[in-house]
Design an enzyme around this catalytic site. Structure first.
Site, PDB file in Angstrom:
ATOM      1  N   ASP A  66       0.820  -1.211   0.000  1.00 31.44           N
ATOM      2  CA  ASP A  66       0.000   0.000   0.000  1.00 31.44           C
ATOM      3  C   ASP A  66       0.856   1.264   0.000  1.00 31.44           C
ATOM      4  OD1 ASP A  66       0.872  -0.572   2.582  1.00 31.44           O
ATOM      5  OD2 ASP A  66      -1.114  -1.116   3.292  1.00 31.44           O
ATOM      6  N   ASP A 135      -7.802  -2.812  14.008  1.00 29.35           N
ATOM      7  CA  ASP A 135      -9.202  -2.989  13.576  1.00 29.35           C
ATOM      8  C   ASP A 135      -9.358  -4.187  12.641  1.00 29.35           C
ATOM      9  OD1 ASP A 135      -8.073  -2.106  11.210  1.00 29.35           O
ATOM     10  OD2 ASP A 135      -9.354  -0.346  10.983  1.00 29.35           O
ATOM     11  N   HIS A 137      -7.510  -4.851   9.892  1.00 30.63           N
ATOM     12  CA  HIS A 137      -7.183  -4.678   8.466  1.00 30.63           C
ATOM     13  C   HIS A 137      -5.903  -5.425   8.090  1.00 30.63           C
ATOM     14  CE1 HIS A 137      -4.886  -0.738   9.551  1.00 30.63           C
ATOM     15  NE2 HIS A 137      -3.979  -1.639   9.246  1.00 30.63           N
ATOM     16  N   GLU A 142      -9.778  -1.813   5.112  1.00 30.65           N
ATOM     17  CA  GLU A 142     -10.450  -1.536   6.375  1.00 30.65           C
ATOM     18  C   GLU A 142     -11.718  -2.383   6.488  1.00 30.65           C
ATOM     19  OE1 GLU A 142      -8.725  -0.131   8.423  1.00 30.65           O
ATOM     20  OE2 GLU A 142      -8.114   1.937   7.989  1.00 30.65           O
TER      21      GLU A 142
HETATM   22  C1  F6R Z   1       1.368  -1.761   6.028  1.00 32.16           C
HETATM   23  C2  F6R Z   1       0.067  -2.410   6.099  1.00 32.16           C
HETATM   24  C3  F6R Z   1      -0.741  -2.430   7.358  1.00 32.16           C
HETATM   25  C4  F6R Z   1       0.080  -2.692   8.606  1.00 32.16           C
HETATM   26  C5  F6R Z   1      -0.808  -2.612   9.838  1.00 32.16           C
HETATM   27  C6  F6R Z   1      -0.031  -2.842  11.115  1.00 32.16           C
HETATM   28  O1  F6R Z   1       1.897  -1.916   4.729  1.00 32.16           O
HETATM   29  O2  F6R Z   1      -0.356  -2.904   5.134  1.00 32.16           O
HETATM   30  O3  F6R Z   1      -1.728  -3.427   7.247  1.00 32.16           O
HETATM   31  O4  F6R Z   1       0.673  -3.957   8.512  1.00 32.16           O
HETATM   32  O5  F6R Z   1      -1.399  -1.354   9.891  1.00 32.16           O
HETATM   33  O6  F6R Z   1       0.882  -1.798  11.297  1.00 32.16           O
HETATM   34  P1  F6R Z   1       2.079  -1.918  12.328  1.00 32.16           P
HETATM   35  O7  F6R Z   1       2.939  -3.012  11.827  1.00 32.16           O
HETATM   36  O8  F6R Z   1       2.792  -0.595  12.265  1.00 32.16           O
HETATM   37  O9  F6R Z   1       1.465  -2.220  13.643  1.00 32.16           O
END
Ligand code: F6R
Length: 259
Positions: A66, A135, A137, A142
């Site tokens: 992303d 959440d 994702h 989301e």
């Molecule tokens: C990042 C992504 C997100 C993160 C998620 C957890 O490329 O796709 O799904 O993996 O938000 O973020 P962290 O690892 O910072 O807790």
């Protein structure tokens, strides 16, 4: 079902996943890695630094999950910058072969379709690294995201923006939109490796692995995939009902079986 590996440290988790990536780099003709950003995958990238030293990585391709929309790519927290800093430079990968979705506002309308085509042209992703949001994702899909979705523009939830504010000077600076691989895109990868660390992830991990498959918990999509490895620390595993069974299975795993 997913293989769930419960380890006592982030470093051990990083080492386990890095070993599998090294095997791919050495054995697969044109390995394609799916790269996550955020803090979770950092132990994997750190473990890869020493493990990949001296290996030929000139053929390694990669696709980030992303990117923020409307954040200049030169901003230190754009995912292009993060992937350059944490992955491309330390591992010596070819920047031309490591792609990140294009979050420029002017082209975002067709950037998703362009990205899907690039992934398909590369032969698909061999191993997709995933983190999980509080959440539920994965990528930036989301709650409510379609399991058939492909790379597209999404609006970040306020919860995700607040979680990611730690990377910016203030909450106001966190973009409201992103471009993310869809759940359908992620499910096409040949091997999904989901990592999670810390208490804050325990509820999302349990809902994703042991709750109903539901768009309300986008990470529950992994239940539909035939090859999933989940690597968690004790804190992130603390809400798993079948934790003892996962430990027992991993301890008694045949030695010839990789992750
Ligand atoms: C990042 C992504 C997100 C993160 C998620 C957890 O490329 O796709 O799904 O993996 O938000 O973020 P962290 O690892 O910072 O807790």
């Amino acid at each position: 079902m997913a293989e769930v590996v419960i380890l006592d440290s982030r470093a051990a988790a990083g080492a386990l996943v890095a070993d599998e990536i090294v095997r791919l780099v050495d054995e697969v003709r044109n390995p394609v890695l799916g790269l996550a950003t955020g803090s979770t995958p950092l132990p994997v990238y750190e473990a890869l630094r020493e493990r990949l030293a001296g290996h030929d990585v000139s053929h390694v391709r990669g696709f980030a999950l992303d990117e923020y929309v409307g954040l200049d790519v030169t901003h230190p927290e754009s995912y292009r910058s993060v992937i350059t800093r944490e992955v491309i430079e330390p591992l010596g990968l070819d920047p031309e072969l490591i792609r990140v979705p294009n979050g420029a506002l002017e082209t975002v309308r067709h950037a998703g379709d362009d990205y899907e085509r690039e992934i398909i042209d590369a032969g698909g992703v061999d191993l997709q690294i995933l983190g999980i949001g509080t959440d539920g994702h994965i990528g930036f899909n989301e709650p409510g995201s379609s399991f058939a979705s492909t790379t597209r523009l999404k609006t970040l939830t306020e919860q995700t923006r607040a979680d990611n504010a730690r990377f910016f000077d203030s909450l106001d600076e966190v973009p409201r939109h992103c471009i993310t691989q869809g759940l359908g895109t992620i499910l096409r990868a040949r091997h999904l490796v989901l990592l999670a660390f810390g208490d804050a992830k325990a509820e999302a991990v349990a809902a994703a692995l042991e709750g109903p498959v539901s768009a309300m918990i986008p990470a529950s999509a992994v239940q539909l995939h035939p090859h999933v490895t989940v690597v968690v620390d004790e804190a992130a595993a603390s809400r798993l009902e079948l934790a003892d069974y996962y430990r027992y299975s991993y301890e008694n795993k045949p030695s010839w079986q990789g992750i």
